[in-house]
Design a protein around this motif. Structure first.
Motif, mmCIF file in Angstrom:
data_model
loop_
_atom_site.group_PDB
_atom_site.id
_atom_site.type_symbol
_atom_site.label_atom_id
_atom_site.label_comp_id
_atom_site.label_asym_id
_atom_site.label_seq_id
_atom_site.Cartn_x
_atom_site.Cartn_y
_atom_site.Cartn_z
ATOM 1 N N VAL A 85 0.844 -1.201 0.000
ATOM 2 C CA VAL A 85 0.000 0.000 0.000
ATOM 3 C C VAL A 85 0.876 1.248 0.000
ATOM 4 C CG1 VAL A 85 -1.681 1.304 1.363
ATOM 5 C CG2 VAL A 85 -1.950 -1.160 1.072
ATOM 6 N N GLY A 86 1.934 1.258 0.797
ATOM 7 C CA GLY A 86 2.828 2.416 0.858
ATOM 8 C C GLY A 86 3.510 2.671 -0.473
ATOM 9 N N LEU A 87 3.932 1.617 -1.151
ATOM 10 C CA LEU A 87 4.579 1.799 -2.450
ATOM 11 C C LEU A 87 3.599 2.327 -3.489
ATOM 12 C CD1 LEU A 87 6.938 -1.292 -2.711
ATOM 13 C CD2 LEU A 87 7.572 1.106 -2.532
ATOM 14 N N SER A 88 2.350 1.901 -3.416
ATOM 15 C CA SER A 88 1.376 2.426 -4.387
ATOM 16 C C SER A 88 1.176 3.932 -4.181
ATOM 17 C CB SER A 88 0.050 1.679 -4.283
ATOM 18 O OG SER A 88 -0.581 1.974 -3.060
ATOM 19 N N PHE A 89 1.124 4.371 -2.925
ATOM 20 C CA PHE A 89 1.009 5.813 -2.664
ATOM 21 C C PHE A 89 2.287 6.541 -3.074
ATOM 22 C CE2 PHE A 89 -2.361 4.655 0.498
ATOM 23 C CZ PHE A 89 -3.385 5.320 -0.153
ATOM 24 N N ALA A 90 3.428 5.926 -2.840
ATOM 25 C CA ALA A 90 4.692 6.558 -3.230
ATOM 26 C C ALA A 90 4.759 6.717 -4.750
ATOM 27 C CB ALA A 90 5.868 5.727 -2.725
ATOM 28 N N PHE A 91 4.316 5.715 -5.498
ATOM 29 C CA PHE A 91 4.315 5.839 -6.958
ATOM 30 C C PHE A 91 3.357 6.932 -7.417
ATOM 31 C CE2 PHE A 91 5.875 1.294 -7.228
ATOM 32 C CZ PHE A 91 7.145 1.669 -7.637
ATOM 33 N N LYS A 92 2.229 7.072 -6.736
ATOM 34 C CA LYS A 92 1.299 8.141 -7.107
ATOM 35 C C LYS A 92 1.921 9.512 -6.869
ATOM 36 C CE LYS A 92 -3.034 5.713 -6.383
ATOM 37 N NZ LYS A 92 -4.253 5.612 -5.580
ATOM 38 N N ILE A 93 2.715 9.646 -5.820
ATOM 39 C CA ILE A 93 3.337 10.937 -5.500
ATOM 40 C C ILE A 93 4.525 11.198 -6.422
ATOM 41 C CG2 ILE A 93 4.653 12.167 -3.723
ATOM 42 C CD1 ILE A 93 2.862 10.746 -1.649
ATOM 43 N N ILE A 94 5.354 10.202 -6.674
ATOM 44 C CA ILE A 94 6.599 10.384 -7.418
ATOM 45 C C ILE A 94 6.385 10.351 -8.924
ATOM 46 C CG2 ILE A 94 8.860 9.337 -7.871
ATOM 47 C CD1 ILE A 94 8.849 8.398 -4.969
ATOM 48 N N ALA A 95 5.447 9.572 -9.406
ATOM 49 C CA ALA A 95 5.245 9.397 -10.842
ATOM 50 C C ALA A 95 4.870 10.723 -11.486
ATOM 51 C CB ALA A 95 4.152 8.373 -11.093
ATOM 52 N N PRO A 96 5.322 10.932 -12.724
ATOM 53 C CA PRO A 96 4.975 12.186 -13.414
ATOM 54 C C PRO A 96 3.477 12.276 -13.664
ATOM 55 C CG PRO A 96 6.121 10.679 -14.896
ATOM 56 C CD PRO A 96 6.148 10.069 -13.549
ATOM 57 N N ARG A 97 2.972 13.503 -13.539
ATOM 58 C CA ARG A 97 1.539 13.735 -13.737
ATOM 59 C C ARG A 97 1.313 14.284 -15.149
ATOM 60 N NH1 ARG A 97 2.720 15.572 -8.654
ATOM 61 N NH2 ARG A 97 1.747 14.391 -6.996
ATOM 62 N N PRO A 98 0.155 14.047 -15.686
ATOM 63 C CA PRO A 98 -0.118 14.606 -17.027
ATOM 64 C C PRO A 98 -0.216 16.134 -16.966
ATOM 65 C CG PRO A 98 -2.051 13.519 -16.119
ATOM 66 C CD PRO A 98 -0.930 13.253 -15.179
ATOM 67 N N ASN A 99 0.052 16.783 -18.081
ATOM 68 C CA ASN A 99 0.072 18.245 -18.136
ATOM 69 C C ASN A 99 -1.297 18.842 -18.395
ATOM 70 O OD1 ASN A 99 2.769 18.301 -17.709
ATOM 71 N ND2 ASN A 99 3.304 18.299 -19.884
ATOM 72 N N PHE A 100 -2.303 18.056 -18.475
ATOM 73 C CA PHE A 100 -3.626 18.589 -18.775
ATOM 74 C C PHE A 100 -4.568 18.372 -17.609
ATOM 75 C CE2 PHE A 100 -3.472 14.247 -20.235
ATOM 76 C CZ PHE A 100 -4.641 13.697 -19.749
ATOM 77 N N GLU A 101 -5.606 19.164 -17.589
ATOM 78 C CA GLU A 101 -6.642 19.037 -16.578
ATOM 79 C C GLU A 101 -7.874 18.430 -17.216
ATOM 80 O OE1 GLU A 101 -7.310 22.723 -14.628
ATOM 81 O OE2 GLU A 101 -5.168 23.131 -14.418
ATOM 82 N N LYS A 102 -8.592 17.651 -16.464
ATOM 83 C CA LYS A 102 -9.739 16.944 -17.017
ATOM 84 C C LYS A 102 -10.921 17.877 -17.289
ATOM 85 C CE LYS A 102 -8.592 12.583 -14.820
ATOM 86 N NZ LYS A 102 -8.997 11.549 -13.882
ATOM 87 N N ASP A 103 -11.058 18.920 -16.508
ATOM 88 C CA ASP A 103 -12.232 19.790 -16.632
ATOM 89 C C ASP A 103 -12.131 20.765 -17.802
ATOM 90 O OD1 ASP A 103 -13.087 18.502 -14.394
ATOM 91 O OD2 ASP A 103 -12.439 20.067 -13.007
ATOM 92 N N VAL A 104 -10.942 21.056 -18.276
ATOM 93 C CA VAL A 104 -10.733 22.049 -19.331
ATOM 94 C C VAL A 104 -10.629 21.331 -20.677
ATOM 95 C CG1 VAL A 104 -9.233 23.927 -20.092
ATOM 96 C CG2 VAL A 104 -9.502 23.444 -17.655
ATOM 97 N N SER A 105 -11.186 21.961 -21.710
ATOM 98 C CA SER A 105 -11.156 21.342 -23.031
ATOM 99 C C SER A 105 -9.732 21.352 -23.582
ATOM 100 C CB SER A 105 -12.089 22.079 -23.990
ATOM 101 O OG SER A 105 -11.569 23.370 -24.225
ATOM 102 N N ALA A 106 -9.493 20.505 -24.557
ATOM 103 C CA ALA A 106 -8.156 20.371 -25.143
ATOM 104 C C ALA A 106 -7.752 21.654 -25.870
ATOM 105 C CB ALA A 106 -8.111 19.187 -26.085
ATOM 106 N N ALA A 107 -8.706 22.334 -26.518
ATOM 107 C CA ALA A 107 -8.383 23.569 -27.255
ATOM 108 C C ALA A 107 -7.950 24.656 -26.290
ATOM 109 C CB ALA A 107 -9.590 24.026 -28.066
ATOM 110 N N ALA A 108 -8.635 24.741 -25.142
ATOM 111 C CA ALA A 108 -8.268 25.764 -24.156
ATOM 112 C C ALA A 108 -6.897 25.453 -23.553
ATOM 113 C CB ALA A 108 -9.321 25.837 -23.058
ATOM 114 N N GLN A 109 -6.609 24.209 -23.353
ATOM 115 C CA GLN A 109 -5.297 23.845 -22.812
ATOM 116 C C GLN A 109 -4.193 24.143 -23.829
ATOM 117 O OE1 GLN A 109 -5.054 19.944 -21.088
ATOM 118 N NE2 GLN A 109 -7.119 20.110 -20.224
#
Length: 119
Positions: A85-109
Motif C-alpha cells: 500500500v505504501g509503495l502504491s502511494f509513493a508511486f502516485k506521488i513520485i510518478a509524473p503527472r499529465p500536463n492537462f486538466e480533465k475539466d478544461v477542453s483540449a483547445a483551451a489547454q
C-alpha cells in the motif's frame, strides 16, 4: 516354464515376506524396550524414552515455538501489505503527472500552453 513376470512377482513376494519378518522382529524388540522403560516411568518421545516432566516441558516449548511462528507469519503479512500500500502511494506521488486538466477542453489547454511558450 515360468515367465519373467512370474519370477519377478515371486522375488517381490519373497522380499516382502523378508521385510515383514524384519519389521516384526524390530517391533518386538521395541515393545520389550518400551515395557522396560514404562516400569521406570519413561515414555517414547521423538525416538527416545524420556520422563513425563521432560515430555511436558518439550511439549510446552514446541507449543511456544508454534505460536511464535504463527505470530511472526501474521506480522510478516501485515508488513508486506503495508509495504504494498505504501509503495502504491509513493508511486502516485513520485510518478509524473499529465500536463492537462480533465475539466478544461483540449483547445483551451493548447491555447494556454501556446501563450506560456510565446512569452
Amino acid at each position: 516354464m515360468p515367465s519373467i513376470s512370474d519370477i519377478a512377482r515371486d522375488k517381490h513376494d519373497l522380499l516382502q515376506r523378508y521385510r515383514a519378518s524384519l519389521m516384526e522382529d524390530i517391533l518386538e524388540d521395541l515393545r520389550q524396550q518400551a515395557e522396560e522403560n514404562a516400569e521406570e516411568e519413561l515414555f517414547a518421545w521423538s525416538g527416545e524414552f524420556r520422563s513425563r516432566d521432560e515430555i511436558v516441558q518439550l511439549y510446552n516449548e514446541r507449543k511456544k515455538w508454534d505460536r511464535r511462528f504463527v505470530i511472526d507469519t501474521y506480522v510478516l503479512a501485515i508488513v508486506l501489505f503495508l509495504a504494498t500500500v505504501g509503495l502504491s502511494f509513493a508511486f502516485k506521488i513520485i510518478a509524473p503527472r499529465p500536463n492537462f486538466e480533465k475539466d478544461v477542453s483540449a483547445a483551451a489547454q493548447a491555447e494556454l500552453i501556446d501563450s506560456q511558450t510565446n512569452q
